[in-house]
Design a protein around this motif. Structure first.
Motif, PDB file in Angstrom:
ATOM      1  N   SER A 117       0.821  -1.209   0.000  1.00  0.00           N
ATOM      2  CA  SER A 117       0.000   0.000   0.000  1.00  0.00           C
ATOM      3  C   SER A 117       0.857   1.262   0.000  1.00  0.00           C
ATOM      4  O   SER A 117       0.558   2.228  -0.707  1.00  0.00           O
ATOM      5  N   VAL A 118       1.935   1.245   0.783  1.00  0.00           N
ATOM      6  CA  VAL A 118       2.842   2.393   0.842  1.00  0.00           C
ATOM      7  C   VAL A 118       3.503   2.628  -0.513  1.00  0.00           C
ATOM      8  O   VAL A 118       3.626   3.771  -0.984  1.00  0.00           O
ATOM      9  N   LEU A 119       3.924   1.550  -1.169  1.00  0.00           N
ATOM     10  CA  LEU A 119       4.570   1.680  -2.476  1.00  0.00           C
ATOM     11  C   LEU A 119       3.581   2.182  -3.533  1.00  0.00           C
ATOM     12  O   LEU A 119       3.934   3.006  -4.383  1.00  0.00           O
ATOM     13  N   LEU A 120       2.346   1.692  -3.481  1.00  0.00           N
ATOM     14  CA  LEU A 120       1.320   2.159  -4.414  1.00  0.00           C
ATOM     15  C   LEU A 120       1.078   3.654  -4.238  1.00  0.00           C
ATOM     16  O   LEU A 120       1.005   4.405  -5.212  1.00  0.00           O
ATOM     17  N   ALA A 121       0.953   4.072  -2.988  1.00  0.00           N
ATOM     18  CA  ALA A 121       0.699   5.484  -2.691  1.00  0.00           C
ATOM     19  C   ALA A 121       1.867   6.366  -3.133  1.00  0.00           C
ATOM     20  O   ALA A 121       1.682   7.549  -3.448  1.00  0.00           O
ATOM     21  N   ALA A 122       3.077   5.768  -3.170  1.00  0.00           N
ATOM     22  CA  ALA A 122       4.269   6.522  -3.578  1.00  0.00           C
ATOM     23  C   ALA A 122       4.410   6.595  -5.094  1.00  0.00           C
ATOM     24  O   ALA A 122       5.324   7.257  -5.599  1.00  0.00           O
ATOM     25  N   GLY A 123       3.513   5.908  -5.809  1.00  0.00           N
ATOM     26  CA  GLY A 123       3.540   5.971  -7.269  1.00  0.00           C
ATOM     27  C   GLY A 123       4.306   4.854  -7.945  1.00  0.00           C
ATOM     28  O   GLY A 123       4.518   4.887  -9.167  1.00  0.00           O
ATOM     29  N   VAL A 124       4.737   3.833  -7.189  1.00  0.00           N
ATOM     30  CA  VAL A 124       5.415   2.683  -7.790  1.00  0.00           C
ATOM     31  C   VAL A 124       4.413   1.915  -8.644  1.00  0.00           C
ATOM     32  O   VAL A 124       3.261   1.731  -8.250  1.00  0.00           O
ATOM     33  N   SER A 125       4.833   1.463  -9.811  1.00  0.00           N
ATOM     34  CA  SER A 125       3.909   0.805 -10.739  1.00  0.00           C
ATOM     35  C   SER A 125       3.381  -0.504 -10.166  1.00  0.00           C
ATOM     36  O   SER A 125       4.067  -1.194  -9.407  1.00  0.00           O
ATOM     37  N   ILE A 126       2.158  -0.821 -10.533  1.00  0.00           N
ATOM     38  CA  ILE A 126       1.520  -2.047 -10.071  1.00  0.00           C
ATOM     39  C   ILE A 126       2.305  -3.271 -10.533  1.00  0.00           C
ATOM     40  O   ILE A 126       2.363  -4.285  -9.838  1.00  0.00           O
ATOM     41  N   HIS A 127       2.944  -3.187 -11.701  1.00  0.00           N
ATOM     42  CA  HIS A 127       3.733  -4.314 -12.218  1.00  0.00           C
ATOM     43  C   HIS A 127       4.964  -4.558 -11.342  1.00  0.00           C
ATOM     44  O   HIS A 127       5.303  -5.716 -11.043  1.00  0.00           O
ATOM     45  N   SER A 128       5.628  -3.480 -10.936  1.00  0.00           N
ATOM     46  CA  SER A 128       6.815  -3.628 -10.089  1.00  0.00           C
ATOM     47  C   SER A 128       6.443  -4.184  -8.722  1.00  0.00           C
ATOM     48  O   SER A 128       7.152  -5.040  -8.174  1.00  0.00           O
ATOM     49  N   ILE A 129       5.324  -3.728  -8.180  1.00  0.00           N
ATOM     50  CA  ILE A 129       4.878  -4.202  -6.870  1.00  0.00           C
ATOM     51  C   ILE A 129       4.469  -5.662  -6.949  1.00  0.00           C
ATOM     52  O   ILE A 129       4.774  -6.456  -6.052  1.00  0.00           O
ATOM     53  N   SER A 130       3.798  -6.046  -8.018  1.00  0.00           N
ATOM     54  CA  SER A 130       3.379  -7.432  -8.199  1.00  0.00           C
ATOM     55  C   SER A 130       4.587  -8.363  -8.226  1.00  0.00           C
ATOM     56  O   SER A 130       4.586  -9.420  -7.585  1.00  0.00           O
TER      57      SER A 130
END
Length: 312
Positions: A261-274
């Motif tokens: 959630s923190v990474l998403l809020a920071a603008g990290v792409s959904i692909h990188s987080i996945s």
């Protein structure tokens, strides 16, 4: 084949493709899914399985389960059904554009993740000066998003401090009294992720000199056997810390959700987080963190409107 019962086919599919290929805990989930199908559609034959029927199966399951649980059920049944489609047993994919429903969540349950200010407060409260302890386990999971079993399986050899990366390639069988290393949840769970300076700078000297291929967070008994690990123990410890800090009470798995959630809020792409979380595909990540994505969408809409308003 068309007159074969769907529940029988699903059971055979699990035995053919999942037994020996997935961990026992995952296999048990497939067996639970089979039992649910046996209760919902015990007499459904393959030739009657279409989009409408599949949606009715999901709807019936959703009456007694929350949306997240219904999503897991859908993923398992969908995997079997899509194999049937690709094998030519079905002319069309009945799971196409299926709608996931579910009963309202129990608000008495613990929230799944911390806000960034709460996470910061938790991290700053950790005592990292006394060697390997529960605080270090919390730190590693919070900073990497690892599953609890993946974190328990970490060894010094998994850390490449020169490249600032961590290799995730196994899990710890903590639900067994004997423990031991086992394969990751899925093949996509095998991954290499970047780690930050706090882990590199502070954790490196802590594990220096430890056996390269022994688990960092699992101790041994005097007889050489491994001390049994219980997630309830670390969950209880984390709950007490959250109460002391007056922040949202979460479980150890909630730290994984917090990380994403923190990474998403920071603008990290959904692909990188996945990829970082080791999800099977981006769809799993999108469905798991739909609530966060919805919040971000609203903020993006406000940015879009603000930008357009400046255009004259």
């Amino acid at each position: 084949m068309e007159s074969e019962l769907f529940v029988d086919y699903f059971k055979e599919w699990v035995e053919t493709y999942k037994v020996g290929a997935v961990r026992d805990v995952t296999l048990n989930k497939y067996k639970m899914t089979h039992r649910s199908l046996s209760n919902i559609v015990p007499d459904l034959t393959i030739d009657k399985l279409d989009r409408r029927v599949y949606q009715k199966i999901l709807n019936e399951y959703a009456k007694t389960h929350e949306k997240a649980t219904t999503t897991d059920f859908h993923h398992q049944v969908k995997a079997c059904v899509q194999d049937m489609f690709h094998d030519g047993i079905l002319d069309r994919d009945p799971t196409y554009r299926a709608i996931i429903k579910g009963k309202k969540p129990d608000h008495r349950k613990k929230n799944k993740f911390l806000q960034i200010d709460e996470l910061t407060k938790l991290i700053r409260s950790l005592d990292l000066s006394n060697g390997i302890n529960s605080d270090w386990l919390i730190m590693i999971i919070a900073k990497t998003g690892l599953r609890y079993a993946e974190a328990l399986a970490l060894t010094p050899a998994d850390f490449d401090f020169d490249q600032n990366v961590l290799h995730v390639n196994k899990t710890w069988k903590y639900k067994s009294k004997d423990g031991g290393f086992v394969e990751t949840k899925t093949s996509t769970s095998i991954r290499t992720i970047a780690i930050d300076w706090q882990i590199v700078g502070q954790f490196r000297p802590v594990i220096q000199g430890m056996p390269e291929n022994e688990p960092i967070f699992v101790k041994k008994n005097k007889d050489g056997s491994y001390v049994r690990q219980f997630n309830s123990t670390i969950n209880g410890y984390l709950e007490r810390k959250c109460k002391e800090l007056e922040i949202t009470i979460i479980s150890i798995h909630g730290l994984r959700h917090t990380h994403a959630s923190v990474l998403l809020a920071a603008g990290v792409s959904i692909h990188s987080i996945s990829a970082r979380l080791g999800h099977a595909n981006v769809t799993v990540t999108q469905e798991t963190y739909a609530h966060v994505l919805d919040d971000l969408k609203q903020k993006d809409n406000q940015k879009i409107i603000g930008t357009l308003m400046q255009i004259a």
